[in-house]
Motif scaffolding. Structure first.
Motif, PDB file in Angstrom:
ATOM      1  N   PRO A   4      -6.814  -4.251  12.544  1.00 39.05           N
ATOM      2  CA  PRO A   4      -6.997  -4.227  13.611  1.00 39.05           C
ATOM      3  C   PRO A   4      -5.504  -3.797  14.767  1.00 39.05           C
ATOM      4  O   PRO A   4      -5.201  -4.033  15.958  1.00 39.05           O
ATOM      5  CB  PRO A   4      -5.445  -5.437  13.407  1.00 39.05           C
ATOM      6  N   ILE A   5      -5.349  -2.553  14.459  1.00 35.66           N
ATOM      7  CA  ILE A   5      -3.647  -2.267  14.878  1.00 35.66           C
ATOM      8  C   ILE A   5      -4.487  -0.952  15.278  1.00 35.66           C
ATOM      9  O   ILE A   5      -4.147   0.382  15.990  1.00 35.66           O
ATOM     10  CB  ILE A   5      -2.143  -2.325  13.998  1.00 35.66           C
ATOM     11  N   PHE A   6      -4.538   0.494  13.692  1.00 37.14           N
ATOM     12  CA  PHE A   6      -5.018   1.614  13.416  1.00 37.14           C
ATOM     13  C   PHE A   6      -6.160   1.474  14.028  1.00 37.14           C
ATOM     14  O   PHE A   6      -6.563   2.680  14.805  1.00 37.14           O
ATOM     15  CB  PHE A   6      -5.035   1.880  12.305  1.00 37.14           C
ATOM     16  N   VAL A   7      -7.780   0.718  13.862  1.00 33.92           N
ATOM     17  CA  VAL A   7      -8.730   1.178  14.781  1.00 33.92           C
ATOM     18  C   VAL A   7      -8.316   1.375  16.448  1.00 33.92           C
ATOM     19  O   VAL A   7      -8.734   2.182  16.955  1.00 33.92           O
ATOM     20  CB  VAL A   7      -9.769   0.387  14.833  1.00 33.92           C
ATOM     21  N   PRO A  45      -4.012 -10.901   2.783  1.00 29.96           N
ATOM     22  CA  PRO A  45      -5.021  -9.524   3.337  1.00 29.96           C
ATOM     23  C   PRO A  45      -5.187  -8.744   2.279  1.00 29.96           C
ATOM     24  O   PRO A  45      -4.304  -7.768   2.282  1.00 29.96           O
ATOM     25  CB  PRO A  45      -4.900  -9.839   4.645  1.00 29.96           C
ATOM     26  N   SER A  46      -6.947  -7.807   2.718  1.00 26.51           N
ATOM     27  CA  SER A  46      -7.461  -6.666   1.666  1.00 26.51           C
ATOM     28  C   SER A  46      -6.681  -6.099   2.770  1.00 26.51           C
ATOM     29  O   SER A  46      -5.769  -5.980   4.221  1.00 26.51           O
ATOM     30  CB  SER A  46      -8.401  -6.542   1.634  1.00 26.51           C
ATOM     31  N   PRO A  47      -6.043  -4.496   2.400  1.00 28.37           N
ATOM     32  CA  PRO A  47      -5.470  -3.447   2.873  1.00 28.37           C
ATOM     33  C   PRO A  47      -6.389  -3.041   4.149  1.00 28.37           C
ATOM     34  O   PRO A  47      -5.925  -2.934   5.423  1.00 28.37           O
ATOM     35  CB  PRO A  47      -5.660  -2.252   2.025  1.00 28.37           C
ATOM     36  N   ALA A  48      -7.332  -2.971   3.996  1.00 26.18           N
ATOM     37  CA  ALA A  48      -8.491  -3.061   5.073  1.00 26.18           C
ATOM     38  C   ALA A  48      -8.523  -3.372   6.205  1.00 26.18           C
ATOM     39  O   ALA A  48      -8.305  -3.348   7.391  1.00 26.18           O
ATOM     40  CB  ALA A  48      -9.661  -2.534   4.295  1.00 26.18           C
ATOM     41  N   VAL A  65       0.874  -1.281   0.062  1.00 25.63           N
ATOM     42  CA  VAL A  65      -0.368  -0.392   0.037  1.00 25.63           C
ATOM     43  C   VAL A  65       1.108   1.172   0.083  1.00 25.63           C
ATOM     44  O   VAL A  65       0.579   2.452  -0.905  1.00 25.63           O
ATOM     45  CB  VAL A  65      -1.080  -0.152   1.342  1.00 25.63           C
ATOM     46  N   VAL A  66       1.559   1.009   1.064  1.00 21.70           N
ATOM     47  CA  VAL A  66       3.180   2.548   1.100  1.00 21.70           C
ATOM     48  C   VAL A  66       3.543   2.621  -0.603  1.00 21.70           C
ATOM     49  O   VAL A  66       3.640   3.862  -0.938  1.00 21.70           O
ATOM     50  CB  VAL A  66       3.893   2.166   2.029  1.00 21.70           C
TER      51      VAL A  66
END
Length: 452
Positions: free
Chosen positions: A238-241, A230-233, A88-89
C-alpha cells in the motif's frame, strides 16, 4: 528595514503564540496572515480574498494527497503491518548490526506512519531486540527514533514534506521530491545511527528503567493483539506501490520523454499522479482489513484517518494563506535581493525552519510555515528552478528536524517509552537530531553544487 522588522515581528508572534501561549498553529497562522496583511498595507478589500485564495489554493493541490496518505497510514498502523515490515528487515540484516537494523526499520515504517505512532508501535520490538542482541536500550531507542524522524521530515507521502512541496509549486513533481528525499533521509538516518552507537553501553537512567527487563513479553502480547499479521507483500504494497508509480510518472514526464508520448507514457502519467497513485495504495490496503464486516472496519479506519488528517489540513491551508499574503507584498523582492547580496542561498530556508522548529516544537508547522515564507523569495536567491525548489524542500526538512527537545511531543514519546531521564534524552536524542539536521543540510548544500 521596516519590511524586515514587520516580518521578524510576525515570526516572533508565531513562535510566542504557539510555544508560550499554546495557541493552535492553525489559528496562529491565520492571525499571522491578517497581521502581516495589515502591517504591509495590503488594500483592506483584498485581504480576505488573498487569505481565502491562499488557503484553498494549497489544499486544492495537495489536500486529497494528505487525506489518502493518512488513511493508508492508519490502516497500516492498526493492522500490524508495521510489525511485519520490521520483522522482514530483521530477517534481512540479522543480528550483526543491531542499531543499523533498528534504524532501517524506523526509516521504512515512518514513510506511511507518523513517527510518534511508529515509535509506540515498535517499542516492544525494540526492547526485545535490545535484550536479545545485548545492546543498550538507549542506543536502540535513538537508532529507532532517528530512523523514524528522517523519513518523517523528508519523504512524501508524509504530510509535512507534501505540504512544503505544494507551497513551493512541486505538487506535480512529487516523484522527484521522493527520489531526492529518500537519499537525504538515508544520510540523516545513518548520521543518527552513528550517534546512537555512542550509547551502546549506557542503560536508561529514568524513572521505571529497572522495569524494562520485566517487559520482554510485551512483543508477544502486541502480536497477539493484532491477531494474524499480514504477509510482507500485503504490508509493503500500500505504500511502496504508490511511491513507485509516482516516481515512474515523473520519469515518464521528463522533457526527453524516455518512454515516448503514447501508450505506456499516458498510462504512467495517469497512474503517477499522486492522487491516483494513493487511491491505488488505498485499494491495496483493503487486503489488510481483518474483520468479517470489512466495510464497517474500512469506514472506521477512514474516520480515524480523517481525525488525524484534519489538523494537518488546517495547518497546511493556513500556511498557504500566510504564504499568499507574503507573496502579495514587497517583502519577497526586498529579502531576496538582501539575501542574494549576503550569499546565504540554500542555507536561508534551513535557518528559518530550524529556528521555528526549535522554538515551537512541531516539524510539520516548521515545514509548512517556512515553505510559505520562502516561496516568494526563490527567484531572487537563485532557487526558482525545479531542482532548486526540490532542494529547498530538503533544506526546510533539515531545519524541521533541528532540534527535537522538550517542546516536541516526539521527544517525550522517545523519553518516556525508553525510560530515559530528561538529561539523558537531551544528550542522546536531542543531540542526535541536531547532528541529523546539520548533516542533512550539508548533504543538501553539496547536492546544490552539482545539481543547480
Amino acid at each position: 528595514m521596516g519590511l524586515i522588522l514587520i516580518l521578524l515581528g510576525v515570526i516572533a508572534f508565531i513562535v510566542v503564540a504557539t510555544s508560550k501561549f499554546k495557541l493552535h498553529p492553525f489559528l496562529t497562522l491565520i492571525l499571522a496572515s491578517f497581521i502581516a496583511a495589515f502591517a504591509y498595507g495590503l488594500p483592506s478589500q483584498e485581504i480576505a480574498k488573498t487569505i481565502t485564495n491562499g488557503f484553498g489554493g494549497i489544499l486544492g493541490y495537495i489536500g486529497l494527497v494528505i487525506v489518502l496518505g493518512t488513511i493508508i497510514g492508519t490502516i497500516l498502523e492498526k493492522s500490524g503491518a508495521a510489525i511485519t515490515m520490521a520483522e522482514v528487515v530483521i530477517k534481512l540484516f540479522g543480528q550483526r548490526f543491531p542499531t543499523l537494523t533498528m534504524s532501517i526499520i524506523g526509516y521504512l515504517v515512518s514513510i506511511p506512519v507518523f513517527c510518534d505512532s511508529g515509535f509506540v508501535i515498535l517499542n516492544s520490538l525494540k526492547q526485545s531486540m535490545a535484550h536479545r542482541m545485548k545492546v543498550s536500550n538507549v542506543a536502540m531507542s535513538v537508532a529507532l527514533a532517528t530512523g523514524l524522524y528522517a523519513t518523517h521530515t523528508f519523504v512524501p507521502p508524509t504530510p509535512g514534506p507534501i505540504a512544503a512541496a505544494g507551497n513551493l509549486g512541486l505538487e506535480s513533481q512529487l516523484g522527484l521530491v521522493i527520489a531526492v528525499g529518500v537519499f537525504v533521509a538515508a544520510i540523516a538516518a545513518f548520521a543518527g545511527m552513528l550517534w546512537a552507537n555512542r550509547f551502546k553501553n549506557e542503560e536508561p537512567d529514568g524513572e521505571g528503567a529497572e522495569e524494562l527487563t520485566q517487559q520482554l513479553d510485551q512483543l508477544d502480547d502486541l502480536k497477539n493483539a493484532y491477531g494474524k499479521l499480514p504477509s510482507p507483500a500485503k504490508a509493503f504494497a500500500p505504500i511502496f506501490v504508490p511511491i513507485a508509480l509516482i516516481c515512474l510518472g515523473s520519469i515518464a514526464s521528463f522533457p526527453s520523454k524516455p518512454l515516448g508520448e503514447e501508450g505506456i507514457f499516458s498510462l504512467l502519467v495517469f497512474l503517477g499522479q499522486p492522487v491516483n497513485a494513493l487511491m491505488i495504495g488505498l485499494l491495496l490496503s483493503l487486503s489488510l482489513l481483518k474483520s468479517d464486516k470489512k466495510i464497517a472496519e474500512f469506514s472506521e479506519r477512514i474516520s480515524q484517518g480523517l481525525v488525524v488528517a484534519a489538523p494537518i489540513l488546517l495547518i497546511t491551508g493556513a500556511g498557504g494563506a500566510f504564504g499568499a499574503v507574503l507573496k502579495a507584498t514587497e517583502i519577497g523582492a526586498f529579502l531576496g535581493s538582501s539575501l542574494s547580496a549576503l550569499g546565504v542561498g540554500i542555507f536561508m530556508p534551513f535557518i528559518v525552519a530550524s529556528a521555528l522548529k526549535s522554538a515551537q516544537g512541531s516539524s510539520t508547522v516548521a515545514l509548512v510555515a517556512t515553505s510559505a515564507l520562502v516561496a516568494p523569495l526563490l527567484g531572487d536567491i537563485g532557487l526558482d528552478s525545479e531542482m532548486g525548489r526540490v532542494l529547498t524542500v530538503m533544506a526546510i526538512g533539515a531545519g524541521a528536524m533541528t532540534v527535537s527537545h522538550a517542546n516536541d511531543s516526539f521527544f517525550w514519546v522517545v523519553t518516556q517509552f525508553s525510560r530515559m531521564s530528561v538529561k539523558q534524552a537531551y544528550r542522546a536524542q536531542t543531540a542526535a537530531t541536531l547532528i541529523q539536521g546539520v548533516t542533512a543540510m550539508i548533504t543538501v548544500y553539496l547536492l546544490s553544487l552539482f545539481l543547480l
